[in-house]
Enzyme design. Structure first.
Site, short mmCIF file in Angstrom:
data_model
loop_
_atom_site.label_atom_id
_atom_site.label_comp_id
_atom_site.label_asym_id
_atom_site.label_seq_id
_atom_site.Cartn_x
_atom_site.Cartn_y
_atom_site.Cartn_z
N ASN A 196 0.83 -1.21 0.00
CA ASN A 196 0.00 0.00 0.00
C ASN A 196 0.87 1.26 0.00
O ASN A 196 1.79 1.37 0.82
CB ASN A 196 -0.88 0.03 1.26
CG ASN A 196 -1.68 1.33 1.36
OD1 ASN A 196 -2.58 1.57 0.56
ND2 ASN A 196 -1.33 2.17 2.33
N GLU A 197 0.59 2.16 -0.91
CA GLU A 197 1.22 3.50 -0.93
C GLU A 197 2.72 3.45 -0.58
O GLU A 197 3.20 4.23 0.25
CB GLU A 197 0.48 4.45 0.03
CG GLU A 197 -0.93 4.74 -0.41
CD GLU A 197 -1.60 5.92 0.30
OE1 GLU A 197 -1.11 6.38 1.34
OE2 GLU A 197 -2.65 6.38 -0.21
N GLU A 237 -8.07 3.94 -3.83
CA GLU A 237 -8.52 4.80 -2.73
C GLU A 237 -8.92 6.13 -3.34
O GLU A 237 -8.11 6.78 -4.01
CB GLU A 237 -7.39 5.05 -1.70
CG GLU A 237 -7.11 3.85 -0.83
CD GLU A 237 -6.09 4.14 0.27
OE1 GLU A 237 -6.07 5.27 0.79
OE2 GLU A 237 -5.32 3.22 0.58
O1 AHR Z 1 -7.80 5.79 3.75
C1 AHR Z 1 -7.01 6.35 4.74
C2 AHR Z 1 -5.52 6.23 4.44
O2 AHR Z 1 -5.21 7.04 3.34
C3 AHR Z 1 -5.02 4.87 4.03
O3 AHR Z 1 -4.70 4.07 5.13
C4 AHR Z 1 -3.79 5.19 3.25
O4 AHR Z 1 -3.51 4.23 2.28
C5 AHR Z 1 -4.06 6.56 2.67
O5 AHR Z 1 -3.02 7.43 2.86
#
Ligand code: AHR
Length: 499
Positions: free
Chosen positions: A172-173, A292
């Site tokens: 993730n990210e 997201e």
């Molecule tokens: O959705 C909230 C946060 O936003 C998530 O955990 C992260 O992936 C993003 O920065």
């Protein structure tokens, strides 16, 4: 009153709308899991401890792909903590949100929920503190047939049949400096490639999502994606992008043009996918997973959010208003306009944490952004058509010239669904729907979300301030429809065509 024409031609198809574009995201964060979907002590709890009031509301949004368990959370998560007898599961400190994670809800509880809700699971593996081998073990736990160590563990935990999870995110990210285990692009790409290869050796049917740029503001924007794709273009089906927007400047007119920025971000990443595919002389291009997206700016305190080491702290509990609902509709319009490249998209998130639904004790409310999602989800089936809007424009300081009406359209047989946002704060717009090579015969249905105050928001005292209503301000003339849009409105409706 302004006049605008929406030009459509049934043959100018973009692509079928992938239903996974109407996905959601459930993270172990704040009160999303505990006090959100799962609360065994609640009077609303079902036999599995899930809140039936929340699930009933979520059902209306018809979510498809459900991303889990994070988010930033996943980059420090050990999936093994969340399986097996509940009383033996450890409580751990989650460093991403500085909270306590009791691990009472884990892989199997999530899969039970997916089955209950008819969601397609979309798992994210930990590539922060986790290893390729741990990700591969999780896959075996989920998808393996009995007879090997991790698959047998699942059977021992009460799940004889494999969960058969097809969709997996490789971390993730990982481009974000805040992310646990953040590394430069090349290092991530190598780690992700090793993971992808192990996972596909175990189960070749899985589809993988690589981490792309999570913010257009990061210095590595797009260069990260190019590097990642140079390594991974053969190993993954999708690359991710994320976007959180907000009205920080308190300039509604400007904010309502944010659809331009969403289009731009999609097109820029898609160009990188085309570039790498061309460089590699590849036949297949990697597609986009917008995994997201949402409005998020009020309940935000920079990179560091502190849950004060509590269980289920109140975090990221954004309260949404009418203007946010009009922006959420623009995200979905943009995904439909880019149906050829965007194949997955996940609203972040589904309950309590930047969400369309809020709970407080036994109570629950639907926020303004609930309605555009519901209105579009029920009309999502079909083929996205090109739309051309002819009419007055709005000039935005941040986003340049934007069409006065933001539009998308989906054709399903003879039924044409149109989705229209009137960006004007004070002007009604008559939108003439002109279908070349066909006639608009009648209205099948229509709904609107509107109001005079862009800041109107539902709350626990009154949750009727921003809702959708049935709408039939449509007239028909010479095979065309005219839809009257009040200022600050989002309309979704289906028209019958004769072709
Ligand atoms: O959705 C909230 C946060 O936003 C998530 O955990 C992260 O992936 C993003 O920065």
């Amino acid at each position: 009153m302004q006049n605008t024409t929406l030009h459509i031609h049934p043959s100018f198809a973009i692509s079928p709308v992938d239903e996974r574009v109407f996905g959601g995201f459930l993270e172990h964060l704040g009160r999303a899991v505990y006090q959100g979907v799962y609360e065994p002590d609640s009077p609303h709890a079902d036999e599995q401890g899930c809140r039936t009031d929340v699930l009933e509301a979520l059902r209306r949004l018809k979510f498809t792909a459900m991303r889990y368990p994070g988010g930033n959370f996943v980059s420090g998560y050990d999936w093994v903590d969340g399986v097996g007898p509940r009383d033996e599961r450890p409580t751990k400190v989650d460093l991403a949100w500085q909270s306590l994670e009791p691990n009472q809800f884990g892989t199997n509880e999530f899969m039970d929920l997916c089955r209950k809700m008819d969601w397609t699971p979309m798992m994210a593996v930990n590539l922060g503190t986790g290893t390729p081998a741990e990700a591969r073990n999780w896959l075996e736990y989920c998808n393996g047939k009995a007879g090997s160590y991790w698959a047998d563990k699942r059977v021992e935990h009460g799940y004889a049949d494999p969960h058969d999870i097809r969709l997996w995110c490789l971390g993730n990210e990982m481009d974000g400096p805040w992310q646990i285990g953040h590394v430069p692009a090349q290092e991530y790409a190598i780690r992700a490639q090793q993971t992808a290869r192990l996972m596909k050796m175990f189960d070749p049917s899985v589809e993988l999502v690589a981490c792309g740029s999570c913010a257009t503001t990061l210095p590595s924007y797009l260069e990260w994606d190019r590097t990642v794709l140079e390594y991974l273009h053969k190993d993954v089906e999708y690359i991710s992008l994320h976007s959180y927007v907000g009205n920080e400047k308190d300039d509604t007119e400007d904010y309502l043009c944010v659809g331009n920025a969403i289009d731009k971000q999609i097109e820029e990443l898609d160009s990188v996918c085309s570039y790498v595919a061309a460089r590699k002389r590849a036949k297949r291009k990697v597609k986009l997973s917008f995994d997201e997206w949402n409005v998020w700016y009020r309940a935000r305190t920079g990179d560091h959010v502190d849950g004060h080491n509590k269980l289920a702290p109140h975090l990221l509990e954004e309260v949404y208003n009418l203007e946010d609902a009009l922006v959420v509709a623009q995200f979905l319009n943009s995904f439909i306009r880019h149906a050829d490249s965007v194949k997955i998209a996940n609203l972040a998130q589904i309950v309590n944490v930047i969400a369309p639904i809020l709970t407080l004790g036994d109570k629950m409310i639907l926020q303004s952004i609930f309605y555009p999602i519901e209105m579009m989800a029920k009309r999502r089936e079909g083929i996205a058509l090109q739309t051309r809007i002819e009419g007055p424009k709005v000039h935005s300081k941040t986003h340049g010239d934007a069409a006065g009406v933001d539009a998308s359209a989906i054709l399903n047989g003879k039924n044409l669904s149109v989705f229209l946002v009137n960006r004007s704060l004070d002007k009604e717009v008559d939108v003439l729907v002109d279908v070349a090579g066909g006639k608009v015969v009648k209205r099948i249905d229509g709904e609107i979300v509107t109001g005079s105050d862009p800041k109107a928001a539902n709350g626990f005292e009154d949750q009727s301030l921003v809702v959708s209503n049935c709408y039939d301000e449509i007239c028909f003339t010479e095979g065309r429809a005219v839809i009257n849009l009040p200022p600050l409105s989002f309309f979704a409706g289906t028209l019958e065509l004769s072709l």
